[in-house]
Design a protein around this motif. Structure first.
Motif, PDB file in Angstrom:
ATOM      1  N   ALA A   1      37.733 119.674 110.240  1.00  0.00           N
ATOM      2  CA  ALA A   1      36.665 119.977 111.191  1.00  0.00           C
ATOM      3  C   ALA A   1      36.720 118.969 112.335  1.00  0.00           C
ATOM      4  O   ALA A   1      36.535 117.773 112.118  1.00  0.00           O
ATOM      5  CB  ALA A   1      35.308 119.908 110.502  1.00  0.00           C
ATOM      6  N   PRO A   2      36.983 119.409 113.573  1.00  0.00           N
ATOM      7  CA  PRO A   2      37.253 118.469 114.664  1.00  0.00           C
ATOM      8  C   PRO A   2      36.021 117.757 115.198  1.00  0.00           C
ATOM      9  O   PRO A   2      36.152 116.691 115.801  1.00  0.00           O
ATOM     10  CB  PRO A   2      37.874 119.363 115.749  1.00  0.00           C
ATOM     11  CG  PRO A   2      37.310 120.725 115.468  1.00  0.00           C
ATOM     12  CD  PRO A   2      37.154 120.805 113.989  1.00  0.00           C
ATOM     13  N   ASN A   3      34.818 118.294 115.013  1.00  0.00           N
ATOM     14  CA  ASN A   3      33.642 117.664 115.604  1.00  0.00           C
ATOM     15  C   ASN A   3      32.387 118.081 114.850  1.00  0.00           C
ATOM     16  O   ASN A   3      32.436 118.889 113.921  1.00  0.00           O
ATOM     17  CB  ASN A   3      33.520 118.030 117.096  1.00  0.00           C
ATOM     18  CG  ASN A   3      33.558 119.543 117.307  1.00  0.00           C
ATOM     19  OD1 ASN A   3      32.820 120.292 116.676  1.00  0.00           O
ATOM     20  ND2 ASN A   3      34.460 119.997 118.183  1.00  0.00           N
ATOM     21  N   PHE A   4      31.272 117.525 115.302  1.00  0.00           N
ATOM     22  CA  PHE A   4      29.981 117.808 114.650  1.00  0.00           C
ATOM     23  C   PHE A   4      29.668 119.298 114.662  1.00  0.00           C
ATOM     24  O   PHE A   4      29.171 119.845 113.673  1.00  0.00           O
ATOM     25  CB  PHE A   4      28.874 117.027 115.374  1.00  0.00           C
ATOM     26  CG  PHE A   4      27.492 117.482 115.009  1.00  0.00           C
ATOM     27  CD1 PHE A   4      26.897 117.099 113.812  1.00  0.00           C
ATOM     28  CD2 PHE A   4      26.768 118.333 115.849  1.00  0.00           C
ATOM     29  CE1 PHE A   4      25.632 117.545 113.471  1.00  0.00           C
ATOM     30  CE2 PHE A   4      25.496 118.774 115.510  1.00  0.00           C
ATOM     31  CZ  PHE A   4      24.934 118.372 114.315  1.00  0.00           C
ATOM     32  N   PHE A   5      29.934 119.959 115.780  1.00  0.00           N
ATOM     33  CA  PHE A   5      29.570 121.365 115.890  1.00  0.00           C
ATOM     34  C   PHE A   5      30.378 122.240 114.944  1.00  0.00           C
ATOM     35  O   PHE A   5      29.894 123.261 114.464  1.00  0.00           O
ATOM     36  CB  PHE A   5      29.722 121.835 117.343  1.00  0.00           C
ATOM     37  CG  PHE A   5      28.603 121.380 118.228  1.00  0.00           C
ATOM     38  CD1 PHE A   5      27.421 122.095 118.298  1.00  0.00           C
ATOM     39  CD2 PHE A   5      28.715 120.204 118.948  1.00  0.00           C
ATOM     40  CE1 PHE A   5      26.373 121.663 119.089  1.00  0.00           C
ATOM     41  CE2 PHE A   5      27.670 119.763 119.744  1.00  0.00           C
ATOM     42  CZ  PHE A   5      26.495 120.486 119.818  1.00  0.00           C
ATOM     43  N   ALA A   6      31.615 121.826 114.652  1.00  0.00           N
ATOM     44  CA  ALA A   6      32.408 122.566 113.667  1.00  0.00           C
ATOM     45  C   ALA A   6      31.795 122.442 112.279  1.00  0.00           C
ATOM     46  O   ALA A   6      31.706 123.419 111.531  1.00  0.00           O
ATOM     47  CB  ALA A   6      33.849 122.058 113.667  1.00  0.00           C
ATOM     48  N   TRP A   7      31.361 121.226 111.950  1.00  0.00           N
ATOM     49  CA  TRP A   7      30.715 121.036 110.656  1.00  0.00           C
ATOM     50  C   TRP A   7      29.351 121.730 110.604  1.00  0.00           C
ATOM     51  O   TRP A   7      28.934 122.231 109.558  1.00  0.00           O
ATOM     52  CB  TRP A   7      30.563 119.540 110.335  1.00  0.00           C
ATOM     53  CG  TRP A   7      31.753 119.037 109.605  1.00  0.00           C
ATOM     54  CD1 TRP A   7      32.705 118.179 110.043  1.00  0.00           C
ATOM     55  CD2 TRP A   7      32.142 119.421 108.290  1.00  0.00           C
ATOM     56  NE1 TRP A   7      33.666 117.986 109.093  1.00  0.00           N
ATOM     57  CE2 TRP A   7      33.337 118.736 108.000  1.00  0.00           C
ATOM     58  CE3 TRP A   7      31.613 120.267 107.316  1.00  0.00           C
ATOM     59  CZ2 TRP A   7      34.008 118.881 106.794  1.00  0.00           C
ATOM     60  CZ3 TRP A   7      32.276 120.408 106.110  1.00  0.00           C
ATOM     61  CH2 TRP A   7      33.459 119.712 105.859  1.00  0.00           C
ATOM     62  N   ARG A   8      28.675 121.750 111.740  1.00  0.00           N
ATOM     63  CA  ARG A   8      27.406 122.460 111.800  1.00  0.00           C
ATOM     64  C   ARG A   8      27.603 123.931 111.440  1.00  0.00           C
ATOM     65  O   ARG A   8      26.813 124.520 110.694  1.00  0.00           O
ATOM     66  CB  ARG A   8      26.807 122.331 113.200  1.00  0.00           C
ATOM     67  CG  ARG A   8      25.609 123.233 113.469  1.00  0.00           C
ATOM     68  CD  ARG A   8      25.076 122.947 114.869  1.00  0.00           C
ATOM     69  NE  ARG A   8      24.083 123.915 115.290  1.00  0.00           N
ATOM     70  CZ  ARG A   8      24.314 124.957 116.075  1.00  0.00           C
ATOM     71  NH1 ARG A   8      25.546 125.191 116.522  1.00  0.00           N
ATOM     72  NH2 ARG A   8      23.339 125.775 116.429  1.00  0.00           N
ATOM     73  N   ALA A   9      28.666 124.543 111.945  1.00  0.00           N
ATOM     74  CA  ALA A   9      28.939 125.947 111.654  1.00  0.00           C
ATOM     75  C   ALA A   9      29.174 126.160 110.161  1.00  0.00           C
ATOM     76  O   ALA A   9      28.705 127.143 109.575  1.00  0.00           O
ATOM     77  CB  ALA A   9      30.132 126.434 112.464  1.00  0.00           C
ATOM     78  N   VAL A  10      29.899 125.211 109.530  1.00  0.00           N
ATOM     79  CA  VAL A  10      30.164 125.320 108.096  1.00  0.00           C
ATOM     80  C   VAL A  10      28.857 125.220 107.306  1.00  0.00           C
ATOM     81  O   VAL A  10      28.575 126.030 106.405  1.00  0.00           O
ATOM     82  CB  VAL A  10      31.152 124.220 107.653  1.00  0.00           C
ATOM     83  CG1 VAL A  10      31.292 124.213 106.127  1.00  0.00           C
ATOM     84  CG2 VAL A  10      32.507 124.427 108.304  1.00  0.00           C
ATOM     85  N   LEU A  11      28.039 124.228 107.650  1.00  0.00           N
ATOM     86  CA  LEU A  11      26.789 124.022 106.923  1.00  0.00           C
ATOM     87  C   LEU A  11      25.792 125.152 107.170  1.00  0.00           C
ATOM     88  O   LEU A  11      24.986 125.484 106.294  1.00  0.00           O
ATOM     89  CB  LEU A  11      26.176 122.679 107.318  1.00  0.00           C
ATOM     90  CG  LEU A  11      26.976 121.448 106.870  1.00  0.00           C
ATOM     91  CD1 LEU A  11      26.343 120.175 107.411  1.00  0.00           C
ATOM     92  CD2 LEU A  11      27.096 121.389 105.352  1.00  0.00           C
ATOM     93  N   MET A  12      25.846 125.744 108.362  1.00  0.00           N
ATOM     94  CA  MET A  12      24.989 126.895 108.639  1.00  0.00           C
ATOM     95  C   MET A  12      25.326 128.047 107.699  1.00  0.00           C
ATOM     96  O   MET A  12      24.443 128.736 107.171  1.00  0.00           O
ATOM     97  CB  MET A  12      25.149 127.337 110.095  1.00  0.00           C
ATOM     98  CG  MET A  12      24.508 126.412 111.107  1.00  0.00           C
ATOM     99  SD  MET A  12      22.731 126.669 111.234  1.00  0.00           S
ATOM    100  CE  MET A  12      22.667 128.282 111.998  1.00  0.00           C
ATOM    101  N   GLN A  13      26.612 128.269 107.489  1.00  0.00           N
ATOM    102  CA  GLN A  13      27.024 129.332 106.576  1.00  0.00           C
ATOM    103  C   GLN A  13      26.562 129.037 105.149  1.00  0.00           C
ATOM    104  O   GLN A  13      26.033 129.916 104.462  1.00  0.00           O
ATOM    105  CB  GLN A  13      28.550 129.494 106.610  1.00  0.00           C
ATOM    106  CG  GLN A  13      29.078 130.158 107.860  1.00  0.00           C
ATOM    107  CD  GLN A  13      28.766 131.653 107.879  1.00  0.00           C
ATOM    108  OE1 GLN A  13      29.033 132.378 106.939  1.00  0.00           O
ATOM    109  NE2 GLN A  13      28.172 132.106 108.985  1.00  0.00           N
ATOM    110  N   TYR A  14      26.740 127.789 104.735  1.00  0.00           N
ATOM    111  CA  TYR A  14      26.343 127.407 103.383  1.00  0.00           C
ATOM    112  C   TYR A  14      24.830 127.571 103.192  1.00  0.00           C
ATOM    113  O   TYR A  14      24.366 128.144 102.195  1.00  0.00           O
ATOM    114  CB  TYR A  14      26.764 125.961 103.119  1.00  0.00           C
ATOM    115  CG  TYR A  14      26.348 125.424 101.771  1.00  0.00           C
ATOM    116  CD1 TYR A  14      26.611 126.135 100.602  1.00  0.00           C
ATOM    117  CD2 TYR A  14      25.690 124.194 101.673  1.00  0.00           C
ATOM    118  CE1 TYR A  14      26.238 125.626  99.358  1.00  0.00           C
ATOM    119  CE2 TYR A  14      25.310 123.687 100.438  1.00  0.00           C
ATOM    120  CZ  TYR A  14      25.583 124.412  99.292  1.00  0.00           C
ATOM    121  OH  TYR A  14      25.205 123.921  98.068  1.00  0.00           O
ATOM    122  N   GLY A  15      24.057 127.081 104.165  1.00  0.00           N
ATOM    123  CA  GLY A  15      22.605 127.216 104.073  1.00  0.00           C
ATOM    124  C   GLY A  15      22.169 128.671 104.053  1.00  0.00           C
ATOM    125  O   GLY A  15      21.247 129.050 103.322  1.00  0.00           O
TER     126      GLY A  15
END
Length: 444
Positions: A30-44
């Motif tokens: 994951a290159p940046n915060f927003f990439a991780w945000r997208a992953v965590l959004m899916q998980y949530g």
């Protein structure tokens, strides 16, 4: 309750495992915060819809899972935990969606450049899903706001029940909107992995349950019409006995079970323990304590001949168990299921040795006389403890009164704090937890 905790956490772990198996993203990719945000959004989103779907299924009162969960009272307890989990996870999901946008606006974060979405001319289905994301996000946001208000109202015990049972049905509308949101917001590629079929099954089951709630079909197959056949008041105890004569075919019940009784349409159905053994004549007795705004008015509002509806029976507080020795504790109005069991034993003894403890803060000579008569007919040893005269019941006092208590199952019905204290004391004395049976009689 330990088994309920186990089911709850195992369910969350199973959802997490399915998501992880389908969408495993190594930290380094994951290159940046927003990439991780997208992953965590899916998980949530997966967790939120998973717990909401399970909660919606339980809201439809599926009797098939009562044995596994220990009764409808435990089922509703799990429903409440799932609802609270959905509230916390959904709020986190919403904050994860909104907070970075606020921080970009405040200049605290910089959003990486994002080019136009590619046209997937060779994948029309995927292109269609992508084209629906805009309205699905909007629908999901407003459904979240509605669900948030409804879930908070459900947790406020002072919110009147007559309004709660009406407003809580609107959760089904919010849920259906969130299903539409999730269908288009879940990563398209996840629909073909392990996660997709599981989420589709959960949301399909939740959708069917939501439609049953909205159509008023919950418990329809277990509901009979009837009328009030007799009324008996016990003013000293603030208790009203209501005999209901069923007009339809009541399937029968076991002592200790309860039913939802509708006495006034505007007030909705209320759960009451059945205080009579089933004898096949179609008459059911409820003992109703004046505990709330509505129940305090019943003595003035209910009349013989009033039309009523009864839905049930439900519950697993049915005195089953391998032990030939039982100890019953019916505190206050918690004596109700034991009255039904006494009547059943008088007609068909089961050979068990039983002690019944009835702690009460109000001594009504007539009511105690009726209880003593039923106990004698059933061959049950009765211990009446009037707190003003006899003091309080605790574990030490109980085991002193019943020397062979270690060979017994304990059946408790009464105030939850009293039950918790008694159970803690008995566990400290070496009682296995599996031998303490208590109904979690709280439906919201």
């Amino acid at each position: 309750m330990r088994s309920l905790h186990r089911y709850f956490w195992l369910y969350l772990l199973a959802l997490s495992g399915l998501w992880l198996a389908t969408d495993f993203t190594p930290w380094s990719t994951a290159p940046n915060f927003f990439a991780w945000r997208a992953v965590l959004m899916q998980y949530g989103g997966v967790l939120a819809m998973g717990v909401m779907s399970a909660a919606m299924v339980l809201a439809a009162r599926p009797v098939a899972v009562e044995p596994q969960l220990g009764g409808l009272d435990k089922m509703y307890r799990l429903h409440k935990w799932l609802g609270i989990a959905a509230l916390v996870i959904s709020l986190s999901h919403w904050l994860l969606a909104k907070a970075p946008k606020w921080m970009v606006g405040w200049g605290w974060l910089e959003r990486p450049a994002r080019g136009p979405r590619p046209e997937l001319l060779d994948a029309p289905v995927q292109q269609f899903f992508l084209s629906q994301r805009g309205w699905a996000e909007g629908v999901g946001e407003w459904a979240f706001y509605g669900a948030l208000v409804l879930m908070v109202l459900a947790l406020i015990q002072r919110f009147p029940y007559r309004y709660f049972f009406k407003t809580h049905h609107l959760m089904a509308v919010a849920y259906l909107a969130l299903v539409a949101h999730s269908v288009f917001l879940l990563r398209f590629e996840d629909w073909t992995g392990l996660l997709g079929p599981a989420m589709a099954a959960l949301m399909a089951a939740g959708t069917v349950s939501a439609l049953r709630v909205l159509r008023g079909r919950v418990g329809a197959g277990r509901t009979v019409a009837g009328q009030v056949a007799a009324l008996r008041q016990h003013p000293a105890l603030d208790v009203l006995e209501v005999d209901v004569q069923c007009a339809g075919r009541w399937p029968g019940h076991q002592p200790g079970q309860f039913a939802f009784l509708t006495l006034h349409e505007g007030e909705g159905h209320h759960p009451y323990t059945i205080a009579s053994a089933w004898k096949g004549q179609g008459t059911i007795t409820f003992v109703i304590k004046a505990l709330g705004d509505y129940t305090r008015t019943l003595k003035d509002r209910v009349r013989v001949g009033d039309a009523v509806r009864v839905e049930g029976p439900y519950g697993r507080f049915t005195f089953d168990g391998p032990c030939r020795r039982q100890i019953w504790v019916g505190a206050g109005i918690g004596i109700t299921p034991f009255i039904a069991r006494l009547q059943a034993l008088a007609a068909a003894p089961d050979g068990r040795a039983i002690d019944l403890f009835h702690p009460t803060s109000v001594y009504d000579e007539h009511a105690i006389g009726l209880l003593a008569r039923d106990a004698e007919a059933a061959g049950v040893k009765l211990h009446v403890l009037w707190s003003e005269r006899d003091g309080l019941l605790d574990a030490q006092r109980l085991v002193a009164a019943v020397p062979d208590w270690e060979d017994a199952d304990i059946w408790f019905c009464g105030p939850a704090p009293f039950g918790a204290a008694l159970k803690k004391g008995l566990l400290a004395l070496g009682m296995p937890e599996s031998r303490f049976h208590q109904e979690a009689f709280q439906m919201r």
